[in-house]
Design an enzyme around this catalytic site. Structure first.
Site, mmCIF file in Angstrom:
data_model
loop_
_atom_site.group_PDB
_atom_site.id
_atom_site.type_symbol
_atom_site.label_atom_id
_atom_site.label_comp_id
_atom_site.label_asym_id
_atom_site.label_seq_id
_atom_site.Cartn_x
_atom_site.Cartn_y
_atom_site.Cartn_z
ATOM 1 N N ASP A 245 1.756 5.266 -0.094
ATOM 2 C CA ASP A 245 1.154 6.449 0.510
ATOM 3 C C ASP A 245 0.782 7.484 -0.545
ATOM 4 O OD1 ASP A 245 1.450 5.434 3.082
ATOM 5 O OD2 ASP A 245 3.395 6.386 3.392
ATOM 6 N N TYR B 44 12.041 -0.810 -3.959
ATOM 7 C CA TYR B 44 11.675 0.596 -4.091
ATOM 8 C C TYR B 44 12.830 1.378 -4.700
ATOM 9 C CZ TYR B 44 7.415 0.151 -1.313
ATOM 10 O OH TYR B 44 6.162 -0.194 -0.865
ATOM 11 N N ARG C 99 0.855 -1.193 0.000
ATOM 12 C CA ARG C 99 0.000 0.000 0.000
ATOM 13 C C ARG C 99 0.890 1.242 0.000
ATOM 14 N NH1 ARG C 99 -4.246 -1.715 4.823
ATOM 15 N NH2 ARG C 99 -5.236 -3.456 3.731
ATOM 16 N N ARG D 22 11.368 6.361 3.173
ATOM 17 C CA ARG D 22 11.493 7.816 3.237
ATOM 18 C C ARG D 22 12.299 8.252 4.455
ATOM 19 N NH1 ARG D 22 5.545 9.700 3.074
ATOM 20 N NH2 ARG D 22 6.525 11.739 3.491
#
Length: 256
Positions: A52, A111, A50, A203
């Protein structure tokens, strides 16, 4: 009901994230609405991860259950037609077994985070990278990244609202790549790979490593932050627009 895996590309800017939410746009909601155009009923799809609000997808994976058997190419083409004008595309589709699950069958997630160091505003890449105005030391950032590899308690690097049962995760890759540009600016790609991630973990990594690259932190400071197991010890959390879900690994690639 026949089950299909979908590889999905999307621009996260206009969405409030992947997950369907009431009264706000989501990637999941857009795809489920497109599915309802093909088979009129309520659809629920499951995704590998999921993302953001503002986070993009290069190769998100989800699965859907259909009432009839579809040719995978025709299913993807039909969905892409009904997804217009949303910035979402089904780039591949494949039949899978009834027990195959986009999330639970996955062995790893990958990622990519893009960071550009340039004073002048980015026009063509606006909303697709994190832009800062100062130069960074890529070697120093890699030295800091190396301190995070392996299995650790990543409490420092997860959101305070993270719902994971445990902060323990194994980080398999955190590689800082310097990318050549024609405008003379610095660009760094952070390649991050693990079986699973905590909320805001990537992040948090990149925001902390930017401080190392800027000379405000040392690699030893990264180790100290990790060992503190305290969210307050984390560096700044970078914005979402430079983050991409770049790929999902499975024991047998359904799209090969």
């Amino acid at each position: 009901m026949p089950r299909y895996a979908m590889k999905i590309e999307y621009d996260g800017a206009p969405f409030s994230g992947w997950q369907r939410q009431k009264d706000v746009p989501s990637v999941q909601g857009a795809i489920e609405a497109a599915l309802a155009k093909l088979e009129p009923r309520a659809h629920t799809i499951a995704a590998a991860g999921r993302t953001d609000a503002g986070v993009h997808g290069l190769a998100q994976v989800a699965h859907c259950d259909m009432e009839k058997t579809w040719d995978p190419f025709r299913l993807s083409e039909a969905l892409n037609f009904h997804l217009k004008p949303h910035p979402v595309a089904i780039v591949a589709c494949a039949p899978v077994s009834d027990d195959w699950h986009a999330r639970f069958s996955a062995m790893e997630r990958r990622y990519l985070f893009r960071l550009v160091c340039r004073r002048a505003p980015l026009v063509l890449e606006a909303g697709k990278v994190w832009q800062i105005g100062h130069v960074l030391d890529g070697a120093a950032m890699q030295a800091g990244a190396d301190r995070l590899l392996g299995r650790h308690d990543f409490t420092t690097f997860r959101s305070s609202i993270c719902q994971a049962d445990s902060p323990l995760r194994t980080l398999d890759e955190l590689r800082v790549e310097t990318v050549a540009r024609t405008d003379g600016a610095q660009e760094f790609h952070f390649h991050v790979r693990a079986r699973s991630f905590l909320h805001n973990q990537v992040r948090s990594f990149v925001g902390t490593l930017e401080r190392v690259g800027a000379g405000a932190w040392s690699p030893d400071d990264v180790t100290a932050a990790l060992e503190a197991c305290d969210r307050g010890a984390c560096g700044p959390v970078c914005p979402p627009q430079g983050l991409y879900l770049a790929g999902v690994g499975y024991p047998d690639d359904p799209f090969s």
